[in-house]
Design an enzyme around this catalytic site. Structure first.
Site: not given
Length: 510
Positions: A157, A187, A258, A260, A315-319
């Site tokens: 950023h 980031d 500052g 970061s 992985l293709g999951v919602v947890i």
């Protein structure tokens, strides 16, 4: 790219104030930035000051396994760390442009409904803006050198959308820098200056970093260059909102806008993290700060230097988090793991045989304690890697293998599931779904929640929700739900579909 005022970003639980940028955030501003770091495969050994070329310990600590008494404890020599490592920390200034809204406002960004705007529009006191225009913005952050030929790590950023990047060394020399690559997911950014024989920093590891250990940060908070602050490691492996790929190091080191992109050192003077975020309700430091582990940054750095970009696995999951109510519902010995609430159709998890209601407890032998541990481990893997998952299903342990996909690929549509419930101990009034309701909900089976009371109401269930499953078992009838409830003791986990989203809701039985 950073501007003179931090962009506001709402958080429901934790306010994250970015530790980068020139200018102060206003009171109550909630902002967030993540950080990045390091460069060089053998920097940890090459940049040491010891007689054999390795990082020399800068403090003396008890070597035995026994607990040291207060009389034998030696504090780290922060002045020595600063003297030896400070030359490798840099200040980064950036300039760029952002497009302002073209609403015809006499002031950039003014709401057209604002009475002041309407006054100027009516009486023509100030010329109107016509269409969007570019506005110059400036920002500032920190970074650190990781190779003698000028490779520097900082936050993504800090240099986002920057047209000009200037690096200032502690000896006051300044260089124009090139952005080699950025990775918004972590980031992390890699920039380079045209210089030789630069002092660079040795890299440590977070594996040996202990909670309670002394750490030190160097950066430019609020533009005050070469500022040193110190504290201790408060926790490891923290999962923060919107930063699922990073298991943060939590410290009580004073970090402010500052800082970061600046390094976090251990007591031996090795970089173990990149100072990244703070918990704040004011925009300033309030005692809790977070750093990106050096291993995460190193992996991103290596990929950027090799390919110009970083890749992350999926992985293709919602947890969801496993709390005590879920642990009781699924007969787990303790509330640990990641509860699968939805699965990407045709994705890696689907192909591996994972099911909604599974609790993932280990990945390649590494324990999943909090749900945030899973995406952090997956995100640090490489697309195409084969992993082994230990899951809890139907009261038994199972082992599955999956080949990870690429997080940059467009996600497929999530798979659907079913639901069910009953009045009595649960507090639900249910009925079968009508054909049109099934089509609208995108489910083959399930029960419509007509009314809620008692435990279900307290758990946040609403009329109109679709009950898909109980304790991971898809339901088709009210009788089936009654049977599942009768077999449960303290609580049940209900899979609910609401507004096209599926979530597990724990309900304590009456």
């Amino acid at each position: 790219m950073p501007t003179d005022v931090f962009p506001s970003r709402k958080k429901s639980i934790i306010a994250l104030a970015a530790a980068a940028l020139v200018g102060a955030a206003g009171a109550g501003a909630i902002t967030s930035h993540a950080l990045l770091q390091d460069r060089a495969q053998t920097v940890a050994n090459a940049s040491a000051t010891g007689p054999n070329g390795t990082a020399a310990p800068l403090n003396t600590a008890p070597s035995s396994g026994s607990v040291a008494t207060p009389a034998t404890i030696t504090l780290p020599d922060f002045s020595r760390i600063t003297e030896q490592r400070g030359p490798g920390v840099v200040n980064i200034s950036v300039t760029g442009t952002v497009k302002t809204s073209g609403n015809g406002s006499p002031f950039p960004g003014m709401d057209p409904d604002d009475p002041v705007f309407q006054f100027f529009k009516r009486f023509g006191g100030i010329p109107q803006q016509q269409g969007p225009r570019e506005q110059t913005v400036r920002g500032q952050g920190s970074g650190f050198i990781v190779s003698s030929d000028g490779v520097i790590l900082t936050n993504a950023h800090v240099v986002q959308d920057a047209k000009d990047v200037t690096v200032k060394l502690p000896d006051r020399r300044e260089y124009k820098a090139k952005v080699v690559g950025t990775d918004p997911k972590t980031d992390v950014a890699v920039i380079k200056i045209d210089a030789k024989d630069l002092p660079y920093l040795p890299l440590g590891n977070t594996r040996d970093l202990k909670v309670g250990e002394w750490v030190l940060a160097i950066g430019a908070p609020f533009g005050f260059e070469n500022t040193v602050t110190a504290g201790v490691v408060s926790a490891k492996g923290r999962s923060l909102p919107d930063d699922s790929f990073v298991p943060f190091i939590q410290t009580d080191v004073a970090v402010n806008p500052g800082n970061s992109g600046g390094p976090l050192f251990n007591a031996r003077g090795e970089v173990v993290g990149i100072n990244s975020q703070i918990y704040s309700r004011t925009g300033g430091y309030q005692g809790v700060s977070f750093a990106i582990p050096i291993e995460v940054a190193t992996k991103v750095r290596d990929q950027i230097l090799k390919n110009g970009k970083a890749s992350h696995a999926r992985l293709g999951v919602v947890i969801q988090e496993v709390n005590q109510a879920f642990a009781d519902s699924f007969k787990l010995d303790k509330p640990e793991g990641a509860l699968v609430s939805s699965i990407e159709k045709g994705g890696p998890a689907d192909q591996a045989g994972l099911k909604v209601g599974d609790v993932i407890r280990k990945l390649n032998g590494q324990a999943i304690v909090a749900s945030g541990d899973l995406p952090a481990l997956v995100g640090q893997s490489t697309p195409g890697d084969k992993i082994t998952l230990e899951v809890w299903r139907d009261g038994k342990q199972q082992e599955l293998s999956a080949r990870l996909g690429d997080a940059n690929e467009k996600a497929a549509k999530l798979a659907s599931a079913d639901t069910s419930a009953e009045q009595g101990r649960l507090g639900l009034a249910l009925r079968p779904l009508q054909p049109q309701e099934r089509r609208d909900a995108g489910v083959d089976t399930g029960l419509m929640i007509e009314d809620t009371d008692g435990p279900a109401e307290l758990a946040g269930l609403h009329p109109g929700d679709v009950l898909v499953a109980v304790n991971g078992t898809p339901v088709k009838s009210v009788d089936q739900v009654r049977g599942l409830i009768d077999k449960s003791s303290k609580s049940v986990a209900l899979l609910i579909q609401r507004d096209g989203q599926k979530i597990f809701v724990p309900v304590r039985l009456g």
